[in-house]
Design a protein around this motif. Structure first.
Motif, PDB file in Angstrom:
ATOM      1  N   GLN A 135       0.796  -1.215   0.000  1.00 13.51           N
ATOM      2  CA  GLN A 135       0.000   0.000   0.000  1.00 13.51           C
ATOM      3  C   GLN A 135       0.830   1.268   0.000  1.00 13.51           C
ATOM      4  O   GLN A 135       0.297   2.346  -0.188  1.00 13.51           O
ATOM      5  CB  GLN A 135      -0.914   0.017   1.233  1.00 13.51           C
ATOM      6  CG  GLN A 135      -2.109  -0.916   1.124  1.00 13.51           C
ATOM      7  CD  GLN A 135      -3.049  -0.532   0.016  1.00 13.51           C
ATOM      8  OE1 GLN A 135      -3.144  -1.247  -0.983  1.00 13.51           O
ATOM      9  NE2 GLN A 135      -3.742   0.578   0.144  1.00 13.51           N
ATOM     10  N   GLN A 136       2.127   1.190   0.229  1.00 14.33           N
ATOM     11  CA  GLN A 136       2.972   2.383   0.257  1.00 14.33           C
ATOM     12  C   GLN A 136       4.301   2.110  -0.430  1.00 14.33           C
ATOM     13  O   GLN A 136       4.804   0.994  -0.404  1.00 14.33           O
ATOM     14  CB  GLN A 136       3.218   2.854   1.696  1.00 14.33           C
ATOM     15  CG  GLN A 136       3.845   1.847   2.618  1.00 14.33           C
ATOM     16  CD  GLN A 136       2.844   0.962   3.300  1.00 14.33           C
ATOM     17  OE1 GLN A 136       1.692   1.350   3.438  1.00 14.33           O
ATOM     18  NE2 GLN A 136       3.250  -0.214   3.719  1.00 14.33           N
ATOM     19  N   PHE A 137       4.818   3.169  -1.057  1.00 15.87           N
ATOM     20  CA  PHE A 137       6.088   3.071  -1.770  1.00 15.87           C
ATOM     21  C   PHE A 137       6.921   4.302  -1.444  1.00 15.87           C
ATOM     22  O   PHE A 137       6.405   5.425  -1.392  1.00 15.87           O
ATOM     23  CB  PHE A 137       5.854   2.965  -3.285  1.00 15.87           C
ATOM     24  CG  PHE A 137       5.208   1.669  -3.709  1.00 15.87           C
ATOM     25  CD1 PHE A 137       5.983   0.596  -4.093  1.00 15.87           C
ATOM     26  CD2 PHE A 137       3.831   1.537  -3.695  1.00 15.87           C
ATOM     27  CE1 PHE A 137       5.393  -0.588  -4.473  1.00 15.87           C
ATOM     28  CE2 PHE A 137       3.229   0.343  -4.069  1.00 15.87           C
ATOM     29  CZ  PHE A 137       4.015  -0.721  -4.454  1.00 15.87           C
ATOM     30  N   PHE A 138       8.215   4.085  -1.260  1.00 20.07           N
ATOM     31  CA  PHE A 138       9.119   5.168  -0.882  1.00 20.07           C
ATOM     32  C   PHE A 138      10.189   5.432  -1.935  1.00 20.07           C
ATOM     33  O   PHE A 138      11.145   6.137  -1.682  1.00 20.07           O
ATOM     34  CB  PHE A 138       9.778   4.843   0.463  1.00 20.07           C
ATOM     35  CG  PHE A 138       8.782   4.657   1.577  1.00 20.07           C
ATOM     36  CD1 PHE A 138       8.280   5.747   2.267  1.00 20.07           C
ATOM     37  CD2 PHE A 138       8.329   3.393   1.908  1.00 20.07           C
ATOM     38  CE1 PHE A 138       7.358   5.581   3.292  1.00 20.07           C
ATOM     39  CE2 PHE A 138       7.410   3.210   2.931  1.00 20.07           C
ATOM     40  CZ  PHE A 138       6.923   4.308   3.621  1.00 20.07           C
ATOM     41  N   SER A 139      10.032   4.847  -3.109  1.00 22.95           N
ATOM     42  CA  SER A 139      11.034   5.023  -4.170  1.00 22.95           C
ATOM     43  C   SER A 139      10.378   5.378  -5.495  1.00 22.95           C
ATOM     44  O   SER A 139      10.726   4.850  -6.549  1.00 22.95           O
ATOM     45  CB  SER A 139      11.874   3.756  -4.323  1.00 22.95           C
ATOM     46  OG  SER A 139      11.040   2.643  -4.605  1.00 22.95           O
ATOM     47  N   GLY A 140       9.379   6.235  -5.474  1.00 21.97           N
ATOM     48  CA  GLY A 140       8.720   6.653  -6.699  1.00 21.97           C
ATOM     49  C   GLY A 140       7.430   5.893  -6.947  1.00 21.97           C
ATOM     50  O   GLY A 140       7.128   4.884  -6.290  1.00 21.97           O
ATOM     51  N   ILE A 141       6.659   6.388  -7.899  1.00 22.20           N
ATOM     52  CA  ILE A 141       5.391   5.742  -8.249  1.00 22.20           C
ATOM     53  C   ILE A 141       5.686   4.428  -8.974  1.00 22.20           C
ATOM     54  O   ILE A 141       6.372   4.417  -9.989  1.00 22.20           O
ATOM     55  CB  ILE A 141       4.543   6.655  -9.148  1.00 22.20           C
ATOM     56  CG1 ILE A 141       4.235   7.963  -8.417  1.00 22.20           C
ATOM     57  CG2 ILE A 141       3.247   5.972  -9.546  1.00 22.20           C
ATOM     58  CD1 ILE A 141       3.493   8.973  -9.249  1.00 22.20           C
ATOM     59  N   PRO A 142       5.178   3.301  -8.483  1.00 22.20           N
ATOM     60  CA  PRO A 142       5.481   2.013  -9.123  1.00 22.20           C
ATOM     61  C   PRO A 142       4.730   1.841 -10.440  1.00 22.20           C
ATOM     62  O   PRO A 142       3.656   2.423 -10.643  1.00 22.20           O
ATOM     63  CB  PRO A 142       5.007   0.994  -8.086  1.00 22.20           C
ATOM     64  CG  PRO A 142       3.904   1.703  -7.359  1.00 22.20           C
ATOM     65  CD  PRO A 142       4.327   3.150  -7.295  1.00 22.20           C
ATOM     66  N   ASP A 143       5.290   1.054 -11.325  1.00 24.05           N
ATOM     67  CA  ASP A 143       4.657   0.742 -12.607  1.00 24.05           C
ATOM     68  C   ASP A 143       3.778  -0.491 -12.419  1.00 24.05           C
ATOM     69  O   ASP A 143       4.271  -1.617 -12.352  1.00 24.05           O
ATOM     70  CB  ASP A 143       5.726   0.494 -13.670  1.00 24.05           C
ATOM     71  CG  ASP A 143       5.120   0.281 -15.048  1.00 24.05           C
ATOM     72  OD1 ASP A 143       3.880   0.322 -15.165  1.00 24.05           O
ATOM     73  OD2 ASP A 143       5.886   0.062 -16.008  1.00 24.05           O
ATOM     74  N   LEU A 144       2.472  -0.284 -12.325  1.00 28.66           N
ATOM     75  CA  LEU A 144       1.535  -1.373 -12.046  1.00 28.66           C
ATOM     76  C   LEU A 144       0.585  -1.616 -13.214  1.00 28.66           C
ATOM     77  O   LEU A 144      -0.498  -2.187 -13.038  1.00 28.66           O
ATOM     78  CB  LEU A 144       0.725  -1.054 -10.781  1.00 28.66           C
ATOM     79  CG  LEU A 144       1.541  -0.795  -9.508  1.00 28.66           C
ATOM     80  CD1 LEU A 144       0.608  -0.443  -8.358  1.00 28.66           C
ATOM     81  CD2 LEU A 144       2.390  -2.004  -9.155  1.00 28.66           C
TER      82      LEU A 144
END
Length: 353
Positions: free
Chosen positions: A295-304
């Motif tokens: 639910q959270q990411f700390f290294s940029g918007i993930p490619d999903l």
């Protein structure tokens, strides 16, 4: 003269009696008949290519595929790096502390998407394609962002610089002002630089455009209680519509009067009565445990993009696809026809030719 007649008689007799000669003649006839068939196939491929160009042109003007990603909460925070620098004057090491701003991205706790699709056929000359108008209502709630994974101090979290982010593939088709109501305030979104480039599979080839809000008010942030949000989007599209399940619990409903629905993506609808005589009404439910991301990411918007799901509105089988299939059977029809006559002549000794 008699010698030529004798040779002609031998040749004719050889053709009549030799199986090899019959097979040779049949092969020649098949090749001759395949020549006009190849011209037909070439014409079909030419028309099919032209149809593809027309479909792409209509889609580019009307609006391409819709892929919706978000909303997500963007929260900046401070990080510090300590370096030890040796001083020649004092012959000692001194510490130098540098500050850097980084961003954390948080998905909503609940995400509810309801979309109504009104498809129609667009024609240009002898070519046609499917396009649609869609109304999308997005609602849900954010819970308090969890920074426990990276152990950030509360005073280093810049709540006043937080923003909302949405990514969508088709900005040209948007027909209304994109505004999201978070708690008690409305936030309008502005387009930013493209966040992802085309790469990889077909699904990854769909480019997403970033929409970003202004800074959020602190009272609207989910600091003590969950903050609910609502968003309405009117958008024109073509080919298909898909959504990425970013909620801890994602519920999606899509209804339309399109009778040849093709559901695609990582997840399929769970309701058994999704297709009716009047169209379809499909429902999806995706939980956090059903997908391989957090639910959270700390290294940029993930490619999903590979985890998206939705509905395809392409015309299932067009005339050129049917014609191409028929042309592919041309060789089989010609070959079987001559094979039948060859077997009859060989087995019954009847000189059909």
């Amino acid at each position: 003269m008699e010698k030529l007649q004798a040779q002609g008689g031998k040749f004719g007799k050889w053709i009549k009696t030799s199986i090899t000669a019959r097979m040779f003649m049949i092969g020649i006839l098949i090749i001759i008949l395949l020549i006009p068939l190849s011209f037909i196939k070439k014409l079909i491929y030419e028309r099919k290519g032209r149809q593809k160009e027309v479909v792409e042109e209509i889609s580019n003007k009307w609006g391409n595929e819709v892929l919706f990603y978000g909303p997500m909460l963007k929260v900046p925070y401070k990080t510090y790096q300590v370096k030890k620098i040796f001083s020649d004057a004092s012959k000692q090491y001194r510490e130098e502390r540098t500050e850097e701003i980084k961003y954390a991205y948080f998905f909503p706790e609940k995400l509810q998407v309801k979309s109504t699709i009104n498809p129609e056929e667009k024609k240009r000359g002898i070519y046609k394609t499917a396009v649609y108008k869609s109304g999308i209502h997005v609602s849900g709630s954010f819970e308090r962002p969890d920074f426990s994974e990276i152990e950030v101090d509360e005073e280093d979290i810049l709540w006043g610089k937080s923003k909302l982010i949405i990514e969508v593939s088709n900005l040209k088709g948007v027909n209304n002002l994109v505004s999201l109501q978070l708690h008690k305030s409305n936030y309008t979104f502005n387009a930013k630089r493209d966040s992802q480039e085309n790469s990889g599979s077909y699904y990854q080839a769909v480019k997403l455009h970033k929409l970003e809000s202004k800074f959020l008010k602190k009272e609207d942030l989910p600091l003590s209680n969950n903050s609910e949000f609502n968003l309405d989007l009117q958008i024109n599209g073509s080919k298909q519509i898909r959504f990425i399940p970013v909620g801890k619990e994602t519920n999606v409903e899509i209804s339309s009067n399109w009778k040849t629905a093709n559901f695609l993506g990582e997840y399929l609808p769970y309701n058994s009565d999704k297709i009716t005589d009047n169209g379809f009404h499909a429902k999806w439910k995706v939980l956090a445990i059903n997908r391989p991301f957090s639910q959270q990411f700390f290294s940029g918007i993930p490619d999903l993009r590979n985890y998206a799901f939705g509905v395809n509105f392409m015309i299932p089988v067009d005339e050129y696809q049917k014609s191409e299939r028929s042309a592919k059977y041309g060789f089989l029809v010609i070959g079987l026809t001559f094979l039948v006559f060859f077997l009859i002549q060989t087995m019954s000794k009847i000189l059909i030719h």
